[in-house]
Motif scaffolding. Structure first.
Motif, PDB file in Angstrom:
ATOM      1  N   VAL A   1       0.866  -1.188   0.000  1.00  0.00           N
ATOM      2  CA  VAL A   1       0.000   0.000   0.000  1.00  0.00           C
ATOM      3  C   VAL A   1       0.896   1.230   0.000  1.00  0.00           C
ATOM      4  O   VAL A   1       1.677   1.429   0.924  1.00  0.00           O
ATOM      5  CB  VAL A   1      -0.934   0.011   1.224  1.00  0.00           C
ATOM      6  CG1 VAL A   1      -1.812   1.264   1.198  1.00  0.00           C
ATOM      7  CG2 VAL A   1      -1.795  -1.243   1.256  1.00  0.00           C
ATOM      8  N   ASP A   2       0.797   2.053  -1.028  1.00  0.00           N
ATOM      9  CA  ASP A   2       1.710   3.180  -1.175  1.00  0.00           C
ATOM     10  C   ASP A   2       1.472   4.263  -0.133  1.00  0.00           C
ATOM     11  O   ASP A   2       2.416   4.820   0.426  1.00  0.00           O
ATOM     12  CB  ASP A   2       1.579   3.769  -2.583  1.00  0.00           C
ATOM     13  CG  ASP A   2       1.890   2.741  -3.655  1.00  0.00           C
ATOM     14  OD1 ASP A   2       3.063   2.358  -3.788  1.00  0.00           O
ATOM     15  OD2 ASP A   2       0.952   2.289  -4.334  1.00  0.00           O
ATOM     16  N   VAL A   3       0.196   4.579   0.101  1.00  0.00           N
ATOM     17  CA  VAL A   3      -0.150   5.621   1.076  1.00  0.00           C
ATOM     18  C   VAL A   3      -1.174   5.040   2.043  1.00  0.00           C
ATOM     19  O   VAL A   3      -2.296   4.720   1.643  1.00  0.00           O
ATOM     20  CB  VAL A   3      -0.722   6.884   0.397  1.00  0.00           C
ATOM     21  CG1 VAL A   3      -0.910   7.999   1.429  1.00  0.00           C
ATOM     22  CG2 VAL A   3       0.164   7.351  -0.746  1.00  0.00           C
ATOM     23  N   MET A   4      -0.787   4.901   3.304  1.00  0.00           N
ATOM     24  CA  MET A   4      -1.700   4.380   4.327  1.00  0.00           C
ATOM     25  C   MET A   4      -2.169   5.546   5.181  1.00  0.00           C
ATOM     26  O   MET A   4      -1.401   6.138   5.938  1.00  0.00           O
ATOM     27  CB  MET A   4      -1.009   3.337   5.196  1.00  0.00           C
ATOM     28  CG  MET A   4      -0.638   2.075   4.456  1.00  0.00           C
ATOM     29  SD  MET A   4       0.091   0.818   5.529  1.00  0.00           S
ATOM     30  CE  MET A   4      -1.322   0.310   6.473  1.00  0.00           C
ATOM     31  N   MET A   5      -3.443   5.866   5.047  1.00  0.00           N
ATOM     32  CA  MET A   5      -4.012   6.972   5.814  1.00  0.00           C
ATOM     33  C   MET A   5      -4.984   6.434   6.845  1.00  0.00           C
ATOM     34  O   MET A   5      -5.622   5.401   6.635  1.00  0.00           O
ATOM     35  CB  MET A   5      -4.717   7.944   4.861  1.00  0.00           C
ATOM     36  CG  MET A   5      -5.415   9.121   5.527  1.00  0.00           C
ATOM     37  SD  MET A   5      -7.126   8.724   5.988  1.00  0.00           S
ATOM     38  CE  MET A   5      -7.560  10.163   6.946  1.00  0.00           C
TER      39      MET A   5
END
Length: 518
Positions: free
Chosen positions: A326-330
């Motif tokens: 997952v490139d961006v985990m928000m």
């Protein structure tokens, strides 16, 4: 429609979701109900215009009648004539910690919900089925409260500066290192507001010449962030991998409109748990498509972090996947952690870039120190670093409460949306008159619930939304279920044609259906 997936190649566990089709008669009656309300709305507007009925809504002043309208009257038609009838179902003021039980201030209206007055009475011990207090950390006693109180006395309540100036505390650094370790990523950054974490960071990641592929049911913060970015936005059907793959193929084959140049970036926006549907993202399939078509993935775990996975690490752990995929985990700290703010986790290069170019980092005031300490203490509790097993027990308790509550509602005959492991439980109401009636009847029985209607949902899919918590005891859930069953009979809400058969010898996590006659 039931989705039951057990694909050995992608899924390491069964994936069960149910979205039962709206019965035709119910759909017709719902449209008729809205039609009648709309006709009466026009009639009442006519009466207000001719001073037959008192006009209480905001209008332009007489001396401004020749100006370009600042306030479009028709845009407020729904609020004026439909929402106002059931306005008492929302914005109810509570005067206690939003734990398993809450205290609520009693209010009454003498002008059909245009204004409210408080009676001075407090309704005590209402079972709270509406707050996002998934792990029960919204408390006024215990380790989190004591730690936050200590930090408050040492650091004060506010920071009065941004992180890039004089607002970078040692507590902020400690929090970010802890969150990165919790998520299993290289680095993380914390923000003071969950909504702004999405809306202000997406424009820093993509811009003109980039393509965003967004789930049709994504949260408003993701939608706003995508619009602010200036990137091209295309929508795929909710959790529909065929729809997503078609958009990815078209993007690769055709490129940008007119010029046919390749897109600079393709970013897929999805949520872990969708807060209106109770569904869980098909993350293994999304990651497979992301890798196949060389795109980026932005995962919003606002509702899933803490609430899913054996140790509360969210939807990535729930499916047994690698966080690096997952490139961006928000995610946000407002729900499972009982605090405020949000975070973004990922590779160190990504976080270093956001520290410089994110509007939330450069212009927003730093997080309040007591709030930071609340998050640190709750995360350590979940990870077991406080020397106890309380955090692990809370995660397991939430999972048990979720399965029990969902199963019992289905046995009663309600139409329940979403995944069997989702702590967000939508119960379908459909008809507009039943939105307010359900909320009022439940409050009479000392149960606090959230009811939702158009435009937050499709016009024929109004619902009540229950949010389960590890703080709920079985006795509380049984009390709530008893009252829900009673109100369901009173309002005739048991629309399901697939009744669960309660079997005493059935394993806890299995489900049996029998078809009921129309």
């Amino acid at each position: 429609i039931n989705h039951i997936v057990h694909n050995g190649g992608l899924y390491k566990r069964p994936f069960n979701e149910a979205f039962e089709e709206t019965p035709m008669l119910v759909a017709v009656l719902t449209y008729v109900g809205y039609g009648v309300l709309t006709l009466f709305g026009y009639l009442r507007d006519f009466m207000r215009q001719w001073k037959i009925e008192k006009c209480q809504n905001a209008t332009e002043r007489e001396e401004q009648k020749d100006f370009v309208p600042l306030y479009q009257d028709f845009e407020n038609f729904y609020n004026r004539n439909l929402y106002m009838r059931i306005r008492d179902s929302w914005n109810r003021p509570i005067c206690s910690v939003p734990g398993a039980k809450v205290d609520m201030m009693e209010r009454v209206s003498h002008d059909y919900n245009w204004t409210f007055t408080y009676t001075g009475r407090v309704i005590k011990d209402i079972i709270n089925m509406g707050s996002y207090n998934y792990l029960g950390f919204a408390q006024k006693t215990g380790a989190c409260q004591e730690a936050a109180s200590k930090v408050l006395s040492q650091y004060g309540a506010g920071v009065c500066s941004t992180r890039q100036e004089m607002g970078n505390l040692d507590k902020h650094e400690e929090l970010e290192k802890l969150v990165a370790r919790f998520l299993g990523v290289e680095s993380a950054m914390a923000y003071g507001m969950g909504f702004a974490t999405n809306s202000m960071n997406i424009p820093a990641l993509v811009g003109k010449g980039c393509l965003i592929l967004s789930d049709e049911l994504n949260h408003a913060s993701l939608v706003l962030g995508a619009r602010l970015s200036g990137a091209t936005i295309r929508i795929f059907k909710h959790n529909n991998m065929q729809s997503l793959e078609k958009l990815l193929k078209d993007a690769i084959v055709h490129g940008q409109p007119r010029t046919r140049r390749p897109w600079k970036k393709i970013l897929i926006l999805v949520e872990g748990i969708y807060s209106m549907e109770g569904s869980i993202v098909r993350l293994p399939e999304v990651i497979a498509l992301k890798k196949k078509y060389k795109s980026y993935l932005y995962l919003d775990e606002a509702h899933s972090i803490g609430a899913l996975g054996p140790s509360g690490r969210g939807v990535v752990e729930y499916f047994g996947l690698n966080p690096e995929d997952v490139d961006v985990m928000m995610g946000t700290f407002t729900k499972s952690f009982g605090a405020a703010g949000g975070y973004i986790g990922g590779k160190k290069e990504l976080i270093d870039y956001l520290r410089t170019y994110s509007h939330s980092a450069a212009y927003a005031t730093s997080m309040s120190p007591p709030v930071v300490e609340q998050i640190i203490t709750s995360v350590k509790c979940i990870m077991g670093e406080d020397g106890t097993t309380v955090g692990e027990a809370r995660v397991q308790q939430l999972a048990e409460n979720t399965r029990y509550f969902r199963r019992r509602l289905k046995e009663m005959g309600f139409i329940i949306y979403g995944n069997e492991d989702s702590p967000v439980v939508p119960l379908m109401l459909y008809m507009p008159a039943k939105i307010g009636a359900f909320g009022r009847e439940m409050l009479k029985r000392n149960i606090g619930v959230v009811v939702v209607g158009f435009p937050a949902t499709p016009i024929i899919e109004s619902r009540a939304r229950f949010c389960l918590s590890a703080a709920h005891t079985k006795e509380m859930l049984d009390t709530a279920l008893k009252e829900i069953n009673e109100v369901g009979d009173l309002l005739q809400l048991k629309y399901s044609r697939r009744r669960l058969v309660p079997l005493l010898d059935r394993p806890f996590d299995e489900t049996t259906y029998e078809e009921t006659e129309d």
